[in-house]
Design a protein around this motif. Structure first.
Motif, mmCIF file in Angstrom:
data_model
loop_
_atom_site.group_PDB
_atom_site.id
_atom_site.type_symbol
_atom_site.label_atom_id
_atom_site.label_comp_id
_atom_site.label_asym_id
_atom_site.label_seq_id
_atom_site.Cartn_x
_atom_site.Cartn_y
_atom_site.Cartn_z
ATOM 1 N N ASN A 14 66.722 47.718 149.917
ATOM 2 C CA ASN A 14 67.939 47.354 149.360
ATOM 3 C C ASN A 14 68.375 47.595 147.396
ATOM 4 O O ASN A 14 67.357 47.520 147.259
ATOM 5 C CB ASN A 14 67.255 45.424 148.505
ATOM 6 C CG ASN A 14 67.054 45.249 150.619
ATOM 7 O OD1 ASN A 14 67.561 44.313 150.926
ATOM 8 N ND2 ASN A 14 65.826 44.854 150.989
ATOM 9 N N LYS A 72 70.601 42.474 144.065
ATOM 10 C CA LYS A 72 71.941 42.044 144.253
ATOM 11 C C LYS A 72 72.496 41.024 142.588
ATOM 12 O O LYS A 72 72.206 40.139 143.049
ATOM 13 C CB LYS A 72 72.454 41.479 145.737
ATOM 14 C CG LYS A 72 72.317 42.927 147.374
ATOM 15 C CD LYS A 72 72.643 41.664 148.701
ATOM 16 C CE LYS A 72 71.887 41.095 148.474
ATOM 17 N NZ LYS A 72 70.806 41.925 149.380
ATOM 18 N N TYR A 81 78.308 40.870 142.705
ATOM 19 C CA TYR A 81 78.273 41.944 144.050
ATOM 20 C C TYR A 81 78.915 40.953 145.464
ATOM 21 O O TYR A 81 78.142 39.671 145.435
ATOM 22 C CB TYR A 81 77.373 42.363 144.983
ATOM 23 C CG TYR A 81 76.940 43.112 144.410
ATOM 24 C CD1 TYR A 81 77.197 44.442 143.742
ATOM 25 C CD2 TYR A 81 74.808 43.967 144.947
ATOM 26 C CE1 TYR A 81 77.120 45.514 143.474
ATOM 27 C CE2 TYR A 81 75.278 45.027 143.996
ATOM 28 C CZ TYR A 81 75.610 45.560 142.875
ATOM 29 O OH TYR A 81 75.159 47.220 142.791
ATOM 30 N N GLU A 123 82.607 40.589 147.075
ATOM 31 C CA GLU A 123 82.672 40.302 149.078
ATOM 32 C C GLU A 123 82.020 42.437 149.276
ATOM 33 O O GLU A 123 82.397 43.007 149.399
ATOM 34 C CB GLU A 123 84.769 41.359 148.933
ATOM 35 C CG GLU A 123 85.189 39.773 148.199
ATOM 36 C CD GLU A 123 85.626 39.487 147.042
ATOM 37 O OE1 GLU A 123 84.532 40.661 146.238
ATOM 38 O OE2 GLU A 123 86.182 39.051 146.670
ATOM 39 N N ARG A 124 80.923 42.348 150.652
ATOM 40 C CA ARG A 124 80.310 42.602 150.628
ATOM 41 C C ARG A 124 80.837 42.754 152.093
ATOM 42 O O ARG A 124 81.131 42.407 153.250
ATOM 43 C CB ARG A 124 79.077 42.294 150.799
ATOM 44 C CG ARG A 124 78.860 41.761 150.036
ATOM 45 C CD ARG A 124 77.075 41.805 149.380
ATOM 46 N NE ARG A 124 76.428 40.882 148.646
ATOM 47 C CZ ARG A 124 76.167 39.705 148.558
ATOM 48 N NH1 ARG A 124 75.055 39.627 149.367
ATOM 49 N NH2 ARG A 124 75.612 39.298 147.683
ATOM 50 N N THR A 174 79.265 45.284 155.453
ATOM 51 C CA THR A 174 78.564 46.552 157.044
ATOM 52 C C THR A 174 78.873 47.034 157.842
ATOM 53 O O THR A 174 80.281 46.679 158.331
ATOM 54 C CB THR A 174 77.708 45.157 157.513
ATOM 55 O OG1 THR A 174 76.606 44.700 156.697
ATOM 56 C CG2 THR A 174 76.745 46.239 158.000
ATOM 57 N N LEU A 176 83.853 51.475 146.142
ATOM 58 C CA LEU A 176 83.168 51.037 146.219
ATOM 59 C C LEU A 176 81.075 50.919 145.956
ATOM 60 O O LEU A 176 81.230 51.900 145.283
ATOM 61 C CB LEU A 176 82.544 51.378 148.123
ATOM 62 C CG LEU A 176 83.811 50.596 148.402
ATOM 63 C CD1 LEU A 176 84.172 51.559 149.854
ATOM 64 C CD2 LEU A 176 84.393 49.150 149.072
ATOM 65 N N THR A 228 75.207 48.897 149.167
ATOM 66 C CA THR A 228 74.259 47.229 148.672
ATOM 67 C C THR A 228 72.819 47.648 149.308
ATOM 68 O O THR A 228 71.561 47.472 148.842
ATOM 69 C CB THR A 228 74.717 45.696 148.151
ATOM 70 O OG1 THR A 228 74.771 45.839 150.305
ATOM 71 C CG2 THR A 228 75.741 45.983 147.224
ATOM 72 N N GLU A 239 75.501 48.510 153.781
ATOM 73 C CA GLU A 239 76.148 47.190 153.275
ATOM 74 C C GLU A 239 76.911 47.606 151.969
ATOM 75 O O GLU A 239 76.283 48.387 151.536
ATOM 76 C CB GLU A 239 75.694 46.543 153.086
ATOM 77 C CG GLU A 239 76.274 45.119 152.270
ATOM 78 C CD GLU A 239 75.274 44.382 152.097
ATOM 79 O OE1 GLU A 239 74.751 42.732 153.030
ATOM 80 O OE2 GLU A 239 74.924 43.484 151.098
ATOM 81 N N PHE A 240 77.833 47.349 152.346
ATOM 82 C CA PHE A 240 79.324 48.284 151.169
ATOM 83 C C PHE A 240 79.487 46.985 150.058
ATOM 84 O O PHE A 240 79.517 45.649 151.141
ATOM 85 C CB PHE A 240 80.418 48.671 150.631
ATOM 86 C CG PHE A 240 79.533 49.959 151.759
ATOM 87 C CD1 PHE A 240 80.020 51.329 151.132
ATOM 88 C CD2 PHE A 240 79.880 50.107 153.144
ATOM 89 C CE1 PHE A 240 79.106 52.863 151.014
ATOM 90 C CE2 PHE A 240 79.307 51.939 153.802
ATOM 91 C CZ PHE A 240 79.002 52.056 152.469
ATOM 92 N N SER A 241 79.532 47.311 148.872
ATOM 93 C CA SER A 241 80.221 45.596 148.013
ATOM 94 C C SER A 241 81.972 46.355 147.203
ATOM 95 O O SER A 241 81.589 47.751 146.211
ATOM 96 C CB SER A 241 79.117 45.167 147.297
ATOM 97 O OG SER A 241 80.577 44.045 146.119
#
Length: 407
Positions: free
Chosen positions: A27, A30, A34, A36-37, A39, A337, A340, A372-374
């Motif tokens: 991780n 966050k 951050y 709108e995430r 995966t 992007l 996260t 996971e992306f943000s």
């Protein structure tokens, strides 16, 4: 859940991954920026026909672990356990069987079968309540003289944040270790098409995932990460790095020496023909292959203990069978992007205990990659703030199935 301040002993956690007890997630802390995430999963699930055709590659895998009925159950348990928003699969030859299961879990899907005699292809699934599909294209590389492989491209929009859109590309690059020219050509086409779609939808960010059949130490990896490669500096047959990943080599076990001709051949660079140069670069006169995207790898970006990562930060291994032990799968992303979290992979010493994949709780000869992306801030100041905050990492464990020891 608060993140622990110290690293957990990875060997214990990863042993638990194999026995089905724990998943380890790397991780970044966050910050509030951050928002709108989503995966993404990339997973080569080992096609049923390929598993049967190449059974000799799995001499230590019990027959029950090779059966599609068993592997489908395990694969779906893995996928649903991560609760991803977008799933990109390679080597799919039971698409409609999977689709019926995925639809019951709230996913929609799209499939592109390979051309020629092959029965497998690539598939993308997405949560219907999280994303809507705006656009999609597929690439049949045979149309460009680049074998029967295919790739998918999709443009998604978040249902609850319509300004958040992205391009997702899914590819299974040619396996043949000797045809680096074809591999480069396929990746070049995928990147160019993804860039064009990004421009079409007002410069939305890009995620490219899949089985690239190239190692982190290879020239092809350099091409992906740096956007260009002078192919005259490399032997076409060694561009992918696959030849250095036999389990005996990786684990330090002596192998029988090759023939004198094979050993002598290593001292001579293979001359590139005009046709090979054209396949790789798009022109017989261009010795430098380029692609238009600026890509980073989510795993290389998120640092982790050395037990699971090689020198450039990529997983030590994402695939293991009797002929190969190494990394060929990646999750690449562009500006706009930030990764996260990632699901970390398994150290070689723990993988070694399986004696080869698939295994009891792993449904393929590959390991899944999960990130996971943000979406980053749209302002330069916002991007700076996000980047400055993404400097620390920690490990957290997620509970899963009952505890069992490796036999």
């Amino acid at each position: 859940m608060a993140l622990p301040e110290k690293f957990i002993d990875p060997s214990k956690s990863f042993a638990a991954v194999i026995s089905g007890t724990t998943q380890v997630v790397i991780n970044w802390k966050k910050p509030s920026t951050y928002r709108e995430r989503f995966t993404v999963v990339s997973y080569n699930i080992l096609g049923e026909k390929n598993a049967s055709k190449h059974r000799h590659m799995y001499p230590n895998v019990p027959p029950i672990y090779m059966k599609w009925s068993h592997r489908k159950r395990v694969l779906c348990e893995e996928l649903f356990g991560w609760n991803p928003d977008i799933i990109c699969l390679q080597e799919v030859d039971n698409y409609y069987d999977l689709l019926s299961t995925m639809e019951k879990a709230g996913y929609l899907g799209s499939y592109k079968r390979r051309t020629g005699d092959a029965v497998d292809g690539c598939a993308i699934f997405w949560k219907a309540d999280k994303f809507r599909l705006l656009d999609e294209e597929s690439i049949e590389f045979k149309q460009y003289g680049l074998r029967d492989n295919v790739a998918q491209l999709a443009v998604f929009e978040m249902c609850k944040a319509e300004s958040r859109r992205l391009v997702v590309g899914n590819i299974h690059v040619l396996y043949n270790p000797s045809r680096g020219d074809v591999k480069l050509g396929q990746i070049r086409f995928l990147s160019s098409w993804a860039h064009r779609l990004s421009k079409k939808w007002r410069d939305v960010p890009v995620v490219l995932v899949g089985d690239f059949n190239s190692t982190p130490q290879s020239a092809i990896y350099e091409f992906l990460s740096s956007s260009e490669l002078n192919i005259m500096l490399h032997d076409r047959r060694d561009l992918s790095g696959q030849r250095s990943c036999h389990p005996a080599q990786v684990l330090g076990v002596k192998r029988e020496k090759g023939s004198s001709l094979a050993l002598m051949d290593r001292f001579f660079k293979h001359c590139w023909t005009d046709e090979e140069v054209k396949l790789a670069s798009g022109s017989p006169d261009s010795r430098v292959v380029v692609h238009p995207l600026k890509l980073n790898s989510s795993y290389a970006t998120l640092k982790a203990p050395t037990l699971t990562r090689c020198s450039n930060g990529e997983p030590v291994a994402t695939s293991y069978h009797s002929k190969f032990l190494g990394t060929v799968d990646y999750l690449w992303y562009s500006n706009g992007l930030v990764p996260t979290r990632v699901l970390d992979t398994i150290p070689i010493d723990i993988l070694q205990k399986t004696r080869g994949l698939p295994y009891k709780n792993i449904g393929s000869d590959h390991l899944a990659l999960v990130s996971e992306f943000s979406f980053t801030q749209t302002t330069k100041e916002g991007i700076k703030n996000v980047t400055n905050t993404c400097l620390e990492s920690a490990i957290a464990t997620l509970p899963s199935q009952e505890d069992e020891n490796i036999n």
